[in-house]
Scaffold this active site. Structure first.
Site, short mmCIF file in Angstrom:
data_model
loop_
_atom_site.label_atom_id
_atom_site.label_comp_id
_atom_site.label_asym_id
_atom_site.label_seq_id
_atom_site.Cartn_x
_atom_site.Cartn_y
_atom_site.Cartn_z
N ARG A 200 44.54 -39.59 -39.12
CA ARG A 200 45.27 -40.82 -39.56
C ARG A 200 44.31 -41.50 -38.13
O ARG A 200 45.09 -42.27 -37.91
CB ARG A 200 47.05 -40.33 -39.57
CG ARG A 200 46.71 -40.10 -41.22
CD ARG A 200 46.37 -40.65 -41.94
NE ARG A 200 46.70 -39.28 -43.40
CZ ARG A 200 45.98 -38.67 -43.53
NH1 ARG A 200 44.52 -38.16 -43.15
NH2 ARG A 200 46.61 -37.78 -44.40
N SER A 251 53.79 -43.50 -46.20
CA SER A 251 54.34 -42.81 -45.00
C SER A 251 54.44 -43.73 -43.95
O SER A 251 53.56 -44.50 -43.42
CB SER A 251 53.08 -41.97 -44.84
OG SER A 251 53.14 -41.00 -46.04
N GLU A 321 52.92 -44.38 -39.02
CA GLU A 321 51.27 -44.16 -39.02
C GLU A 321 51.49 -46.09 -39.49
O GLU A 321 50.21 -46.49 -39.72
CB GLU A 321 51.42 -43.39 -39.95
CG GLU A 321 49.80 -43.71 -40.84
CD GLU A 321 50.21 -42.62 -41.66
OE1 GLU A 321 49.24 -42.63 -42.87
OE2 GLU A 321 50.47 -41.54 -41.90
#
Length: 333
Positions: A200, A251, A321
Site C-alpha cells: 500500500r 480501509s 492507510e
C-alpha cells in the site's frame, strides 16, 4: 506537494483575466483564467462534496485540468505564486481537514482516456479514469487481470501512487510503466522498479510528482462471460463484508501482519464506537463511517482513539492507510 491522487468543471474559458463572483452570502470568490488553456483556478472551492467521506473544508485555490498542457500551466501558476500543491483524484482514501487546504489543489479526475493494445494485451489509461469502471470494461472484453479491482473506490493515479490492492493482487503486479509530471513541468516514464513498491505504498507517496497515466499488462482472449462472473463475485464479496450504506474512505488502517487491523479493532471492543457523527462500522471494524453530520475532526479523533486503544491492548501501533490533508493538530482538543 502532497500526492493523494476529485472537483467541479472549472475548465471553461481561455485567456488570462481575473473576475469576482458574488455568492448568496456575499463571500467573494475569485476566478483566474490560465493563459492558453481552457482552465480556470477558483478560490475557496468546497471539497466536502467531492470526497468519499463527505467532510472537509475549502481549497484556498482549486483547478481541474482536462489535459497535460492545462496541468502543466497549473503547476507553473503555483510555482510563480509560491503556492503549495496538493493533488486529488476521486477523493477516496483521504480525509480533508475542516479547515480546508491551503495553496493550490489540483484535481486529476478529469484526465480521461484509455487505449487497448489488442496485440500486446497492454492497457494505457489516464490518471483520472475510475478503477472500478475499468474493471468492468476490461471484463466485458474478456481481458483478465483487473477482476480484483472492481471494489477499489478510486482513480488510476491514486491506485498507482498507493499500490492499491485486494484479493491478493495489487497494482505493482501488473504495472508496466507510469508517466509522472514533475513540479518543473517535465514528464518522465517510470517502471515499477523505480517506484519502490511495497504494501500500500510507493516512492510517489508524499512526493512532488503527479501521475498522469499508467500502462498495465493484462491478458486478453478469455470468455467475457467468465471474466464478468469472477468480477461480479469480487464485487459481491465487497458488498457483503464492507459497509457501503454510509460514506467512508475504505480501509482506514494498514494491516499489521500477521494480524488484520479490523480483527485487532474488533477484539479491542471498538465496533460501533462513535465520536460525533463518525462511527467504527459494525460490519467491518477497519472502516469508519459518516453516520450523518460528521466533521473531519470527528473522524480524526476516532482514528486517534482507535490507535491509542489498540496500542494499549496489543502494543501495536496501527498505521493509517487514509491520507490526512490539511491541519488536524488541534482537532481533538
Amino acid at each position: 506537494m502532497t500526492i493523494s491522487q476529485a472537483v467541479g468543471n472549472v475548465c471553461t474559458a481561455s485567456g488570462l483575466n481575473t473576475k469576482k463572483q458574488q455568492t448568496a452570502n456575499s463571500v467573494e470568490n475569485e476566478v483566474i483564467y490560465l493563459p492558453n488553456t481552457d482552465c480556470a483556478i477558483k478560490s475557496q472551492a468546497s471539497l466536502s462534496a467531492f470526497t468519499s467521506y463527505r467532510v472537509g473544508g475549502a481549497a484556498q485555490w482549486y483547478v481541474a485540468p482536462r489535459n497535460i498542457e492545462a496541468l502543466q500551466a497549473s503547476l507553473k501558476y503555483a510555482k510563480e505564486h509560491d503556492l503549495r500543491v496538493t493533488t486529488l483524484g476521486a477523493g477516496s482514501n483521504l480525509l480533508v481537514s475542516d479547515r480546508g487546504i491551503s495553496g493550490l489543489v489540483i484535481a486529476t479526475r478529469h484526465l480521461r482516456f484509455s487505449h487497448f493494445d489488442h496485440e500486446t494485451g497492454q492497457l494505457t489509461v489516464a490518471a483520472g479514469e475510475s478503477i472500478p469502471s475499468l474493471a468492468w470494461e476490461v471484463a466485458s472484453l474478456g481481458w483478465q487481470g483487473l477482476e480484483w479491482a472492481v471494489g477499489i473506490p478510486g482513480t488510476v493515479g491514486g491506485a498507482v501512487v498507493m499500490n492499491a490492492g485486494a484479493h491478493n493482487s495489487c497494482i505493482a503486479d501488473m504495472l508496466v510503466s507510469a508517466e509522472v509530471l514533475s513540479p518543473d513541468g517535465t514528464l518522465e516514464i517510470l517502471t515499477p522498479d523505480k517506484l519502490g513498491y511495497s504494501y500500500r505504498t510507493s516512492l510517489l507517496q508524499g512526493g512532488d510528482r503527479i501521475v498522469t497515466q499508467a500502462t498495465f499488462q493484462l491478458t486478453p482472449g478469455a470468455d467475457p462471460a467468465k471474466v464478468i462472473a469472477i468480477t461480479k463475485e469480487h464485487k459481491k464479496h465487497r458488498l457483503n463484508t464492507q459497509p457501503y450504506n454510509f460514506p467512508s474512505c475504505g480501509s482506514v488502517f494498514r494491516n499489521p501482519k500477521p494480524y488484520t487491523a479490523g480483527w485487532l479493532i474488533e477484539q479491542t471492543g471498538l465496533k460501533g464506537y462513535q465520536i460525533g457523527g463518525a462511527q467504527v462500522a459494525q460490519l467491518h471494524a477497519n472502516f469508519i463511517v459518516n453516520r450523518g453530520g460528521a466533521k473531519a475532526s470527528d473522524i480524526f479523533c476516532l482514528i486517534s482513539h482507535i490507535q491509542s486503544q489498540v496500542q494499549d491492548r496489543w502494543s501495536i501501533r496501527l498505521e493509517p492507510e487514509v491520507k490526512m490533508l490539511g491541519e488536524f493538530q488541534a482537532a481533538c482538543g
